[in-house]
Design a protein around this motif. Structure first.
Motif: not given
Length: 486
Positions: A46, A48, A57, A61-63, A88, A90, A222, A227, A363
């Motif tokens: 992680l 940034t 990132e 990049e995301s979870f 958060i 999306h 994200t 992150l 994003w």
């Protein structure tokens, strides 16, 4: 009066930091938690950075928003615990594509990591083998068996489905080959249903039904600001003493716990320093005594530390191999990009890039009024590390040329760029990994219950899995030391 517990967390990636937060939340008040990170940067994968004046990132990049049961993922729960839930966001564009015969075709829906639950829906990108997925009167996989994802899918759907769908999907996550990766570890939900269902289509549908997703519910998330904000918040919440550039060189069992041999990774005279309690401090080689250790480092460094106290465990853990990748990010002025989140590239296409993400399309919070687009490409597949030995400028030029070819239009010259190399970043879970890990952990618990493994090398990749791995390790430590006081 009993002295406070002393717990060392070796490894400052998100698994180690999640363990530290859980220890702070659940261990007795006053527990002394120390995190040792060999590099100068916390967060592991992680990271940034900044490109063209905005956060981007350079690592994960995301979870995932949900876990395999459909419940809130461990990453979302951690963000909530750290007060970051409102940050958060999306994807605003979710459709991605595959490169097929040099052009882009939308990734079909209804698959599980590329394995189709409806063969008709994948016909635009791959031709499933006719009548191969027949009911043989028994489950696809034995009750205790593990196979490679590629072997199972090839036997049921043929080569094209593997090469054009499953391989690029798994390659985007693991940088590995479907033919080499464990079904149980990389696709546990499908492995469970394959032990019951008689056809692969039936197994995919059963796995999808076991974790239903509400229509329109986001799959990924994200954090606004990047992150690394999760990393920083976890460090603060843990209240841990954190040493950067600190290598744990040896781990020795004592009558009361563990002795760590710790030293700087670089000469302190070069300007590198560790940070302790928010203050800069020099780290000299020393012996540190603790009650318990969370070993949250990749398999090979973990094996080196386990070689003394648990040589058989070290041998099993150290056998895991890793893939290396490079992430090439470019800031492009007014490029002509499709309305896609990005694309994946089958290895059969003969390109260096294996995936691309259109950050400022995918994003919405990253979109810029000046029309500058941030595009990232992933380079590197398992077994092809020689491609990564090129200089940064060569990698970036090749990525720019291949992106232009795939998109069918010359891309403008980048105004800024960054190449992030991740050597040995992605574990390659061969079939049988889960059984080997279970055996290693069973042996470790029996001999040394206050020494626990955590991280991607053991439980799987992805932020939620790593967070859960760290939290589980912390709970094991608490139990081994006598249970939680809170």
């Amino acid at each position: 009066m009993r002295r406070p517990w002393r717990v060392a967390v070796v490894g400052g990636g998100i698994a180690g930091l999640a363990a530290a937060v859980r220890l702070r939340d659940r261990a007795p008040a006053g527990t002394e938690i120390t995190v040792y990170e060999q590099s100068g940067v916390l967060g592991g994968k992680l990271r940034t950075g900044e490109l063209a004046g905005q956060p981007v990132e350079f690592g994960a990049e995301s979870f995932l928003m949900r876990d395999p049961t459909g419940a809130e993922s461990a990453a979302v729960a951690l963000a909530r615990r750290l007060g970051l839930a409102e940050k958060i966001v999306h994807p605003t564009v979710g459709q991605a594509a595959l490169v097929i015969d040099g052009g882009l075709r939308p990734i079909p829906g209804g698959t599980l990591v590329g394995v189709p639950g409806d063969l008709d829906r994948v016909a635009t990108v791959a031709r499933p083998a006719a009548d191969a997925d027949t009911d043989g009167g028994r489950p696809l996989v034995g009750p205790d068996a593990d196979v490679s994802v590629g072997a199972l899918v090839r036997s049921r759907f043929g080569n094209e489905v593997v090469e054009r769908l499953v391989d690029p999907m798994l390659g985007g996550v693991y940088a590995g080959r479907a033919d080499d990766l464990s079904l149980v570890t990389t696709m546990p939900a499908l492995a469970r249903t394959a032990r019951v269902e008689h056809t692969l289509v039936g197994a995919v549908r059963a796995a999808q039904a076991a974790a239903p997703r509400a229509p329109g519910a986001p799959v990924f998330g994200t954090l606004v600001g990047g992150l690394s904000t999760l990393v920083e918040a976890a460090v603060t919440a843990s209240g841990a003493t954190v040493w950067r550039d600190a290598a744990v060189r040896e781990l020795t069992a004592t009558d009361t716990g563990w002795r760590l041999t710790v030293g700087p990774t670089r000469d302190p005279d070069d300007g590198s320093r560790s940070r302790r309690g928010g203050r800069r401090a020099e780290l000299e080689s020393s012996m540190v005594d603790v009650d318990a250790v969370v070993l949250a480092v990749p398999a090979r460094p973990a094996a080196r530390l386990l070689a003394g106290p648990a040589p058989a465990v070290a041998a099993g853990v150290g056998a895991l191999d890793y893939a290396s990748v490079a992430l090439v990010t470019m800031a492009l002025p007014h490029p002509r990009l499709p309305e896609l989140s990005g694309f994946l590239v089958p290895s059969t296409e003969g390109l260096l890039i294996k995936a691309a993400t259109f950050f400022t399309t995918k994003w919405g919070h990253l979109r810029r009024p000046d029309g500058l687009a941030l595009v990232r490409a992933s380079v590197g597949r398992y077994g092809e590390e020689t491609h990564l030995q090129r200089p940064d400028a060569d990698l970036a030029a090749t990525v720019h040329r291949e992106l232009s070819a795939v998109l069918g239009t010359p891309l403008p010259a980048p105004v800024d760029g960054h190449v992030q190399r991740w050597g040995g970043a992605l574990p390659q879970y061969a079939p049988g990994h889960a059984d080997r890990l279970d055996a290693a952990r069973t042996a470790l618990r029996a001999a040394h219950p206050t020494l626990v493994l955590a991280g991607a090398g053991y439980d799987g990749v992805g932020i939620p899995v790593c967070v859960r791995s760290g939290e589980t390790a912390a709970e094991e430590i608490i139990t081994a030391l006598g249970g939680s006081a809170r």
